[in-house]
Write a protein that holds these residues in place. Structure first.
Motif, PDB file in Angstrom:
ATOM      1  N   ARG A   1      57.490  36.166  16.428  1.00 47.64           N
ATOM      2  CA  ARG A   1      56.334  36.436  15.634  1.00 47.64           C
ATOM      3  C   ARG A   1      56.055  37.940  16.052  1.00 47.64           C
ATOM      4  NH1 ARG A   1      54.616  32.384  12.115  1.00 47.64           N
ATOM      5  NH2 ARG A   1      54.844  30.481  13.030  1.00 47.64           N
ATOM      6  N   GLN A   2      55.026  38.402  15.340  1.00 47.23           N
ATOM      7  CA  GLN A   2      54.544  39.914  15.882  1.00 47.23           C
ATOM      8  C   GLN A   2      53.258  39.976  16.277  1.00 47.23           C
ATOM      9  OE1 GLN A   2      54.626  43.451  14.030  1.00 47.23           O
ATOM     10  NE2 GLN A   2      56.699  43.246  14.976  1.00 47.23           N
TER      11      GLN A   2
ATOM     12  N   LEU B   1      49.651  41.027  17.368  1.00 45.68           N
ATOM     13  CA  LEU B   1      48.722  42.202  17.018  1.00 45.68           C
ATOM     14  C   LEU B   1      48.126  43.120  18.203  1.00 45.68           C
ATOM     15  CD1 LEU B   1      46.165  40.004  14.873  1.00 45.68           C
ATOM     16  CD2 LEU B   1      47.706  41.602  14.083  1.00 45.68           C
ATOM     17  N   PRO B   2      48.695  44.295  17.715  1.00 43.35           N
ATOM     18  CA  PRO B   2      48.632  45.330  19.103  1.00 43.35           C
ATOM     19  C   PRO B   2      47.213  45.826  19.395  1.00 43.35           C
ATOM     20  CG  PRO B   2      49.393  46.485  17.349  1.00 43.35           C
ATOM     21  CD  PRO B   2      48.979  45.098  16.803  1.00 43.35           C
ATOM     22  N   ALA B   3      46.390  44.819  20.066  1.00 38.73           N
ATOM     23  CA  ALA B   3      45.119  45.131  20.426  1.00 38.73           C
ATOM     24  C   ALA B   3      44.505  44.182  21.449  1.00 38.73           C
ATOM     25  CB  ALA B   3      44.266  44.825  19.104  1.00 38.73           C
TER      26      ALA B   3
ATOM     27  N   LEU C   1      44.795  50.850  13.531  1.00 35.80           N
ATOM     28  CA  LEU C   1      44.616  49.368  13.840  1.00 35.80           C
ATOM     29  C   LEU C   1      44.401  48.344  12.619  1.00 35.80           C
ATOM     30  CD1 LEU C   1      44.592  47.827  16.650  1.00 35.80           C
ATOM     31  CD2 LEU C   1      42.046  47.719  16.476  1.00 35.80           C
ATOM     32  N   GLU C   2      45.343  47.653  12.713  1.00 37.60           N
ATOM     33  CA  GLU C   2      45.091  46.499  11.615  1.00 37.60           C
ATOM     34  C   GLU C   2      43.880  45.778  11.513  1.00 37.60           C
ATOM     35  OE1 GLU C   2      47.764  43.230  10.920  1.00 37.60           O
ATOM     36  OE2 GLU C   2      49.459  44.962  10.798  1.00 37.60           O
TER      37      GLU C   2
ATOM     38  N   ASN D   1      42.995  42.729  11.155  1.00 34.97           N
ATOM     39  CA  ASN D   1      43.294  41.568  11.926  1.00 34.97           C
ATOM     40  C   ASN D   1      43.067  42.048  13.288  1.00 34.97           C
ATOM     41  OD1 ASN D   1      43.595  40.014   9.760  1.00 34.97           O
ATOM     42  ND2 ASN D   1      45.695  40.236   9.506  1.00 34.97           N
ATOM     43  N   ALA D   2      43.712  42.870  13.857  1.00 34.76           N
ATOM     44  CA  ALA D   2      43.972  43.129  15.084  1.00 34.76           C
ATOM     45  C   ALA D   2      42.486  43.595  15.544  1.00 34.76           C
ATOM     46  CB  ALA D   2      44.987  44.285  15.401  1.00 34.76           C
ATOM     47  N   ALA D   3      41.887  44.271  14.885  1.00 36.46           N
ATOM     48  CA  ALA D   3      40.382  44.626  15.351  1.00 36.46           C
ATOM     49  C   ALA D   3      39.601  43.810  15.428  1.00 36.46           C
ATOM     50  CB  ALA D   3      39.992  45.894  14.216  1.00 36.46           C
TER      51      ALA D   3
ATOM     52  N   VAL E   1      49.542  36.833  13.782  1.00 34.83           N
ATOM     53  CA  VAL E   1      49.236  35.982  12.544  1.00 34.83           C
ATOM     54  C   VAL E   1      49.978  34.976  12.136  1.00 34.83           C
ATOM     55  CG1 VAL E   1      48.909  36.599  10.163  1.00 34.83           C
ATOM     56  CG2 VAL E   1      48.373  38.375  11.836  1.00 34.83           C
TER      57      VAL E   1
END
Lengths: 408, 640
Positions: free
Chosen positions: A32-33, A35-37, B218-219, B221-223, B267
């Protein structure tokens, strides 16, 4: 991180035999990828690339980081401690934070400002620094930040209880302590001092305990030393000679008693004055209260002085050093006498048989002579006085006669 | 004083945090957030006092309006007002769909640049400035009055999309700088997940031109995940959960299903449509008020869509006014008013709408959202029952009606967590849908900016540029856990024991989970044992008759045989798939329960069971008694 479950599993059945052990493995993971946060993501990356997926190394790394941060915090605290003249950060007891500003007379101002460890020794600069610190921390405008974790999760940033009670207490404390006159009044009846002062045992108690004690001298110094030390703060003249130890020199002991019998104390009792009934404009009322306060102050001061005097008296009467000094003096005198007689010509070994008798006789004789001489001197003085008086009278009379003559 | 009023002095106790901001850059609205000294990301208002800053720029004469002021220009000056420019970033003119009835400036082909979308606006160009006032050294002026300024020249200005965006982003950053009092050193800007690489490049270029150092694009979703995985969000939520993000903007709807495991989010499925948005809601509301106006004043008014010029102006006025109406209805349970002065033909309008009527008007939008959610869950083969949390983003989800409708229509669990059930929406709470993205971006900016300097900082930073495969991660496909054999009541799954799930499916690897609970011990040997299993999970639907309500007033009468409808009750089921091993151990610290209860005399011990799954797929199980040194038993299953 441990998840705690509120379950209890059933005990193993007696007849249990596990399924045949298999060489099974878990099914193949998929990709999976992420989310970079977020912090967790950064930690995950570190775990993978810094610590090669080793949880133990990762934990260790974070523990060491945490330790470093802790040390840095300590160092920073030390640094700021140098800046703030050693005021430091005192823990604030919840009771302290819930003080009622209306009861301001009863507050412990040093505790409010976080100066409990200095109290009357706090310098004006320290008081200033401490006040600034507390104001920064407790200013009503700053109360917006939540202190309660439950409140945080609900609505952060808006938790404003509008509670400036403690801030008022800080303001009052600073107002009092930054004014030298008010501070003197406050220090006179400082809670900390009053408590300790009331704990001082009474004279009879000390006497009783001392007589019972196996080491009375030890008890004497242990009990009374701190008492004088405690009260020294009120002396106008500083430094104050202390009780000292058993082997103190004669000069020191004398200086001590001399000082304490002539103690000049600045302790006063204005702080305990009754407030003039507010709202009452009556001058009589005011004057009455003022009069009462004044007499009350005087009474308290008298009591205080009497107590100190009593303690000094008590110390003097019980002081083992006084006995020792008297003995020493006596011994010295005798030694001196002995020495002087030894040095008198005509006294030889034969006369040594009854030196004391001879001495006494001589002493008596001397005293008698002295007495006679004194009396004679007195009589002479009387005579001289009388003569002087008559001479003066004569002179006055002569002057008057001359005057009269002149007038005629 | 040389320092003008209002310029903040360099603060002595400057926070150690570098001045960074998070920008949520939407198509219709943008918001900015900063990381405060208290360690909280906070959405800030611009100088107009707006937290939701409209993405609009308007030119009027010599003036340029940005944000909500520009939106007001839509009433009289719509042809010089530019909106909706974000979605055109990085696109060619041929890719931009042409709208039939534009409410703002039209997108045109740039006269010189090939295939470049642009806007043409009428401006008044300032004329050359008058001569400088005379001084003693040069010729004295003929009169004391200054030379009158010559008239500005009307002209046309062609602006390409990136120029417009630059102006807008500059104004956002300026607002943040005014708030912080220092220069902004970096920003995290959100982008929609569907942005292509060329669009992202265009945005970074624009930001650089605006003088912003972009820390990360930042995407969205990620935010959102950056906000919802913080401790502040809620301390009661499980660290491993499935989260549904519903982002209802004014022109589009994005739904994403995220798996969150101890802060790591990825996701599972997402969908996006521009057919559903708050604009439809606005249209319905405008039509409602328009009809109401006609009824009250007998003045014909056709709005949404409007054809006549006066009608168009009336529509623009209503569009501005209903912003307030929507906010009122979100905030209070009562009715909300909408007032417009001189709506048409000089007639003023004041009307109210109550929540019931509003929800009725909004029903088409609500159902579109719930349909989209149902479709997404179906496609992802995830039951609504498995969703643990719903998070809303955008202005429209502030309406409680949407939440109520969605919960019912899509069939979520009753105890699903939403910002409404957690009570974090009102009063600017953490769950405020309008600020989640900006706050997430700000906390991410602070995180990246304060990353410790070490050897792999540069490498880790590539994960944020989206150019490395650092974000690829292996996840377990089935849930792993332990089964304690024994007699249990109500063993519907036929497991023959108590099942404790430990590593849930979709957990990124490597993973470590520890679970603490009490184990029952056999009296004689103080032994306990459990099996380690990999299981598949499902949903069992049970038809239950609702409990009969007996009314006390119809005593004695024979009860009518009513055909009661059965309701579906969903249960999670577990099916054993792969047996991984058996762990047996002897407890040293067992305690006997005292008292007279049913459990009296039974021996139990508290244990920690830890599962570590490595990135390759090998599994380590370790059992520890709480309080004892060292593990009492362990098991290792190699990778396949």
């Amino acid at each position: 991180m441990t998840t705690v479950l509120q379950i209890t599993t059933p005990p193993l059945p007696a007849s249990y035999s596990g399924p045949s052990t298999s060489k099974a493995t878990i099914s193949r993971p998929t990709t999976r990828q992420l989310l970079p946060a977020g912090t967790a993501h950064l930690q995950h990356l570190r775990l993978l690339h810094h610590h090669a997926s080793d949880f133990a190394a990762h934990d260790e790394h974070y523990a060491s980081l945490e330790q470093q941060r802790e040390e840095e915090r300590k160092r920073a605290a030390q640094l700021s401690a140098e800046d703030d003249l050693g005021v430091g950060d005192e823990e604030e007891h919840p009771d302290l934070l819930s003080l009622d500003p209306k009861e301001w007379k009863k507050h412990d101002y040093y505790a409010v400002l976080g100066l409990s460890k200095y109290r009357y020794k706090a310098t004006p600069e320290q008081i200033k620094v401490a006040n600034r610190k507390k104001v920064l921390k407790h200013h009503p405008d700053k109360k917006a930040t939540p202190t309660d974790k439950d409140a945080t999760s609900l609505i952060y940033g808006t938790v404003n209880t509008n509670d400036d009670a403690f801030f008022k207490c800080i303001a009052k404390a600073h107002e009092t302590l930054s004014n030298p006159e008010k501070r003197r009044q406050y220090d006179s009846v400082d809670h900390d001092f009053v408590e300790q002062w009331e704990d001082v045992p009474s004279a009879t108690e000390i006497k009783a305990r001392m007589s019972k004690s196996s080491k009375p001298n030890d008890y004497f110094f242990r009990t009374l030393g701190p008492v004088f030390e405690l009260y020294s703060r009120f002396s106008r003249a500083q430094p104050v000679p202390q009780l000292g130890l058993e082997d103190a020199s004669k000069e020191d002991v004398e200086a001590f008693y001399d000082f304490w019998y002539n103690l000049d104390s600045w302790r006063s009792f204005e702080w305990l004055d009754k407030e003039v009934n507010e709202g009452s404009d009556s001058r009589d009322d005011k004057r009455y209260t003022e009069k009462k306060n004044k007499s009350e102050r005087a009474r308290r001061k008298k009591e205080d002085t009497a107590k100190v005097r009593g303690l000094v008296d008590l110390a003097l009467s019980l002081d083992p050093r006084i006995k020792r000094i008297k003995q020493e003096e006596k011994a010295a005198r005798e030694a001196k006498k002995a020495a002087s007689r030894a040095g008198t010509p005509g006294v030889n070994g034969k006369a040594n048989a009854k030196p004391s008798k001879e001495e006494e006789e001589r002493k008596k004789k001397e005293e008698e002579e002295k007495k006679v001489a004194e009396e004679a001197a007195k009589a002479e003085a009387k005579k001289a006085k009388a003569a002087a008086a008559t001479a003066a009278k004569k002179a006055r009379r002569a002057a008057r006669a001359a005057e009269e003559g002149g007038a005629a | 004083m040389s320092v003008p009023n209002g310029v903040p002095a360099a603060s002595a106790d400057a926070p150690s945090l570098p001045p960074v901001v998070g920008i949520n850059f939407g198509n219709s609205y943008a918001s900015i957030a900063v990381f405060t000294k208290e360690g909280i990301a906070e959405c800030i208002a611009n100088e107009d006092g707006e937290r939701q800053i409209a993405c609009a720029i308007s030119f009027h004469g010599e003036e340029m309006y940005i944000g909500n002021q520009a939106k007001h220009q839509l009433v009289k000056n719509h042809e010089n007002t530019i909106t909706g420019f974000r979605n055109l970033l990085g696109k060619k003119f041929s890719e931009v769909p042409q709208t039939k009835s534009p409410i703002s400036a039209v997108v045109i082909q740039h006269p010189t640049l090939p295939d470049e979308p642009a806007y043409k606006v009428k401006v008044l160009q300032a004329s050359p400035s008058p001569l400088p006032p005379s001084t003693a050294t040069n010729t004295p002026a003929a009169s004391v009055a200054p030379t009158p300024r010559s008239e500005p020249i009307p002209s046309e200005r062609i602006l390409i999309v990136s120029e417009v965006t630059t102006i807008f982003i500059k104004s956002l950053v300026q607002s943040a700088e005014d708030f912080l009092g220092t220069k902004v050193q970096g920003a995290v800007i959100t982008v929609p997940a569907w942005f292509t690489q060329s669009q992202k490049d265009a945005l970074s270029k624009v930001a650089t031109e605006a003088g912003v150092n972009v820390i990360q694009l930042l995407e969205e979703n990620a935010a959102a995940a950056a906000t919802t995985t913080t401790e502040l969000w809620s301390s009661d939520l499980r660290p491993d959960r499935t989260q549904l993000l519903v982002d209802l903007g004014s022109s589009s709807l994005h739904i994403s299903l995220l798996s969150i495991s101890t802060g790591l989010a990825h996701v599972l499925a997402s969908s996006s449509t521009t057919d559903v948005g708050a604009d439809q809601l606005d249209d319905a509301l405008i039509r409602f008020f328009g009809a109401d106006f006609t009824k009250k004043t007998k003045v014909a008014l056709t709005v949404a869509p409007a054809t006549d010029t006066t009608d168009r102006r009336a529509e623009a006025k209503l569009r501005l006014a209903i912003e307030h109406t929507k906010r009122t209805i979100s905030a209070s349970p009562g009715a909300a008013t909408c007032s417009v002065e001189s709506l048409k033909d000089g007639f003023d309008y004041t009307g109210t709408v109550n929540r019931m009527r509003f929800d009725m008007l909004a029903r088409p939008v609500y159902s579109a959202v719930s349909n989209a959610v149902s479709t997404l869950l179906q496609n992802a083969e995830i039951d609504a029952h498995d969703v643990d949390e719903i998070v809303y983003i955008g202005g429209t989800p502030c309406l409680p009606g949407l939440n109520d409708h969605l919960l019912l229509a899509a069939g979520f669990r009753e105890d699903v967590d939403t910002p409404f059930s957690l009570g974090t929406v009102v009063g600017g709470g953490v769950g405020d849908p309008t600020t989640i993205l900006a706050r997430g971006a700000a906390s991410q900016a602070a995180l990246v900016a304060t990353m410790p300097e070490d050897e792999d900082k540069a490498e880790l930073k590539t994960a944020y540029q989206g150019v490395s495969n650092l974000n690829d991660v292996a996840v377990v496909t089935r849930t792993l856990g332990v089964l304690f054999p024994g007699q249990v009541e109500n063993d519907v799954d036929g497991l023959g024991g108590v099942w404790v799930p430990i590593v849930l499916k979709e957990t990124p690897l490597p993973a470590r989970r520890t679970v603490r609970f009490d184990v029952g011990l056999s009296d004689a040997s103080k032994k306990f044992a459990f099996e380690v299993w990999e299981v598949s999970e499902g949903i069992r639907v049970e038809k239950v008759k609702p409990p009969k309500v007996v009314y006390s007033d119809d005593e004695g009468e024979p009860e009518e045989e009513e055909e009661e409808e059965e309701i579906d009750v969903k249960h999670k089921t577990v099916k054993k798939e792969v047996f991984l091993g058996l762990v047996e151990a002897e407890a040293k610290l067992g305690v006997q329960a005292k008292g007279k209860g049913p459990d009296a005399g039974k021996w139990t011990s508290t244990v920690d069971v830890r599962l570590i799954v490595s990135a390759e797929g090998s599994l380590d199980v370790e059992v520890k008694e709480v309080g004892a040194e060292g593990p009492v038993a362990s098991l290792r299953v190699a990778a396949s």
